[in-house]
Design a protein around this motif. Structure first.
Motif, mmCIF file in Angstrom:
data_model
loop_
_atom_site.group_PDB
_atom_site.id
_atom_site.type_symbol
_atom_site.label_atom_id
_atom_site.label_comp_id
_atom_site.label_asym_id
_atom_site.label_seq_id
_atom_site.Cartn_x
_atom_site.Cartn_y
_atom_site.Cartn_z
ATOM 1 N N THR A 21 6.807 24.242 46.421
ATOM 2 C CA THR A 21 7.401 25.565 46.384
ATOM 3 C C THR A 21 7.138 26.148 45.003
ATOM 4 O O THR A 21 7.426 25.520 43.996
ATOM 5 C CB THR A 21 8.910 25.473 46.646
ATOM 6 O OG1 THR A 21 9.096 24.844 47.906
ATOM 7 C CG2 THR A 21 9.540 26.848 46.683
ATOM 8 N N GLY A 22 6.546 27.354 44.954
ATOM 9 C CA GLY A 22 6.172 27.954 43.672
ATOM 10 C C GLY A 22 7.233 28.912 43.160
ATOM 11 O O GLY A 22 8.281 29.083 43.780
ATOM 12 N N SER A 23 6.972 29.528 42.047
ATOM 13 C CA SER A 23 7.946 30.453 41.470
ATOM 14 C C SER A 23 7.728 31.875 41.991
ATOM 15 O O SER A 23 8.669 32.557 42.364
ATOM 16 C CB SER A 23 7.854 30.420 39.944
ATOM 17 O OG SER A 23 6.507 30.500 39.532
ATOM 18 N N ALA A 24 6.453 32.335 42.025
ATOM 19 C CA ALA A 24 6.179 33.706 42.464
ATOM 20 C C ALA A 24 6.054 33.751 43.979
ATOM 21 O O ALA A 24 5.265 33.018 44.559
ATOM 22 C CB ALA A 24 4.885 34.206 41.826
ATOM 23 N N ALA A 46 7.479 31.456 49.594
ATOM 24 C CA ALA A 46 7.767 30.704 48.370
ATOM 25 C C ALA A 46 6.838 29.510 48.170
ATOM 26 O O ALA A 46 6.847 28.883 47.109
ATOM 27 C CB ALA A 46 9.220 30.227 48.400
ATOM 28 N N THR A 83 3.569 27.399 47.304
ATOM 29 C CA THR A 83 2.479 27.588 46.341
ATOM 30 C C THR A 83 1.137 27.699 47.066
ATOM 31 O O THR A 83 0.828 26.868 47.914
ATOM 32 C CB THR A 83 2.426 26.398 45.368
ATOM 33 O OG1 THR A 83 3.686 26.313 44.724
ATOM 34 C CG2 THR A 83 1.336 26.575 44.313
#
Lengths: 249, 310
Positions: B157-160, B50, B52
């Protein structure tokens, strides 16, 4: 079991070091030099193991300039049996030291190598782990307790969250942390006796090891200085500064 | 070529050191894979995926890796090393244990405790307890680097989520075996990543007085508790509380040093804190030279007074 204890000659831990004006390194001319404090703990551990009948002989070794004989004599005065100086000038990196130690551990048929977890000059914290890798031995770094049981050692290690106990098959490499023991002071009679203990000299070439540095030190800088602070007269003033000026609480 | 980040985790969760080391890795290059070596470590792998900037997460699970003992873990990293030109780990007790073993197996010199990425092959690292900074360049085929996490902010923490790829670790002979962990239990923030740290020194005089003086202020501030080497050696605090050259290196927003004289070995572990407060009865103590705010007086009066006034 023979224990090999590598020791490093470093600037004394109480010395405030100075930078060379040309930025090429730290000026150690006339600085007081001593045995790396973690290595002193390693020597003490090995000597105690010999005194407890767990080791038959303690051999100390240093890779460094001719003056490294002084730290070897200190180790002999603490109770080590004999010493090896592998004489090398200039910067010798942990990987090269580990290769030298590998050769000597093999030719001496050492059953254990105990050394400090890091040297307080380059702060690398690498040599023990590298040596274990080259020898194909197990390792226990940052040891705060070592108990022998048969063919293995039960080692308590200082880790980030507390302590960890592992069991190590021998032969093995152990690196000493601060609280493994409190090293003894050598007594005057033992210092005199140490002068007569055997000390042999070798070179990296004798052992077939190239000690040319792999890393290129471009320059050595002063760390960023902190702006000078202020004295406050009361708790109320302190908390006010922390709230309004620093905005940290 | 790509970068392999050997993550710090406890199988159930990913430590913040890993997110900080990721920031350092992304300054070296864009293609970063995170290695989660463990057992039952899917939660840690998911947390890593998760973050980035992660390309892939490699999840290697085996009983021998559950505590990341040096021998099987180094063998695993060496097994993967052919695909990478840089191997990074946070300089935690796990990273410091495993990475030099990897470097020696690859016949390369390691760069320890990097605090700044100058270029993909050039780094700054403190030497002599932080009293000098070495700028060092590596021309090794593989650069093996541990990074001081206090010097890097954690990656977001990213979305994809990045893909998680299972890796089969090669079997290696066991040279050591795990017995047990004796971990300090407390509900306070982690010392290495806390925003505020309250530290005590030898002047506290006993374990009881250390806890009775330091803990209430730390609790009021939501702070972690630290200690000087002298306090740990004297048994006032556990070893994992030690801040300094050979203990933990911290850089909180606020560091409150109570009854700590300020040996260079202690300063090495906290002098990059944003704001330093020193409380000491000795106005000549070296700790005042690095303090933003100093107060000369009895810690047993001042520290409780601070706690009451907050």
């Amino acid at each position: 079991m023979k224990i090999l204890v590598p020791v490093k000659r470093v600037v004394d831990h109480n010395v405030k070091i100075r930078m060379k004006a040309d930025g090429t390194g730290v000026d150690l001319a006339n600085a007081k030099m001593s045995m790396n404090p973690f290595d002193e703990i390693a020597v003490e551990q090995a000597v105690r193991m010999k005194e407890a009948g767990e080791a038959s002989e303690v051999v100390v070794i240093s890779v460094g300039p001719a003056q490294a004989q002084e730290v070897l004599r200190t180790a002999l005065a603490m109770g080590a049996d004999r010493a090896i100086l592998v004489q090398a000038e200039g910067r010798v990196e942990p990987l090269a030291v580990a290769k030298i130690l590998q050769r000597v551990a093999q030719s001496e048929e050492a059953g254990m190598v105990i050394l400090g977890k890091q040297a307080i000059d380059d702060d690398c914290n690498q040599t023990g782990q590298m040596l274990a890798a080259l020898l194909g031995w197990g390792q226990a770094t940052f040891a705060s307790k070592v108990e022998m049981s048969g063919g293995s050692a039960l080692v308590t290690r200082e880790i980030d969250g507390g302590l960890q106990q592992i069991e190590l098959s021998l032969p093995a490499v152990i690196t000493a942390d601060l609280r493994l023991n409190e090293p003894r002071y050598a007594s005057l009679p033992n210092i005199m006796k140490a002068k007569k203990k055997p000390l042999v000299q070798q070179t990296p070439e004798d052992l077939g090891i190239d000690v040319a540095p792999r890393l290129n030190v471009l320059r050595v800088e002063e760390p960023a200085a902190r702006a000078s602070g202020i004295r406050v007269g009361s708790v109320a003033e302190l908390l006010d500064k922390l709230k309004t000026e620093a905005a940290v609480i | 070529m790509a970068i392999l980040l050997f993550a710090d985790h406890d199988n159930a969760s990913l430590s913040e050191h890993s997110a900080r080391a990721l920031s350092a890795a992304l300054q070296i290059g864009a293609e970063v894979d995170i290695l989660i070596a463990g057992q039952g470590a899917a939660p840690a792998a998911e947390a890593a995926a998760a973050l980035t900037g992660v390309r892939r997460v490699l999840l290697a699970e085996d009983g021998s890796l559950s505590e990341r003992l040096a021998e099987p873990t180094a063998a695993l990293i060496v097994q993967l090393a052919g695909d990478y030109d840089t191997i990074v780990a946070p300089a935690t007790s796990s990273g410091k244990n495993v990475l030099p073993r990897v470097a020696a197996l690859l016949d390369v010199m390691q760069l320890s405790e990097v605090t700044e990425v100058v270029a993909p092959d050039t780094f700054k690292r403190p030497i002599y307890a932080g009293n000098a900074i070495e700028v060092v360049q590596s021309a090794e085929a593989v650069r093996v680097v541990t990074v001081r996490s206090a010097s890097f902010s954690p990656a977001a923490t990213g979305s994809a989520a990045a893909p998680i790829v299972a890796i089969q670790p090669a079997t290696v002979p066991a040279l050591s075996s795990f017995r047990q962990n004796l971990l300090s239990a407390n509900d306070r923030p982690d010392l290495s990543s806390a925003r505020i740290v309250v530290s005590g020194g030898r002047a506290l005089g006993s374990k009881e007085r250390f806890e009775a003086t330091i803990n209430p202020l730390a609790d009021k501030l939501g702070a972690a508790v630290g200690a000087s080497r002298a306090a740990v050696d004297a048994g006032y605090a556990a070893n994992d509380f030690q801040v300094g050259q050979t203990g933990k290196v911290v850089a909180p927003d606020l560091y409150i040093a109570c009854g700590i004289s300020g040996a260079i070995q202690h300063l090495a572990g906290m002098k990059d804190s944003r704001i330093i407060v020193a409380i000491n009865s000795d106005g000549e103590a070296p700790i005042f030279q690095v303090a933003d705010y100093g107060i000369v007086g009895d810690i047993f009066d001042i520290v409780p007074e601070m706690e009451r006034a907050l």
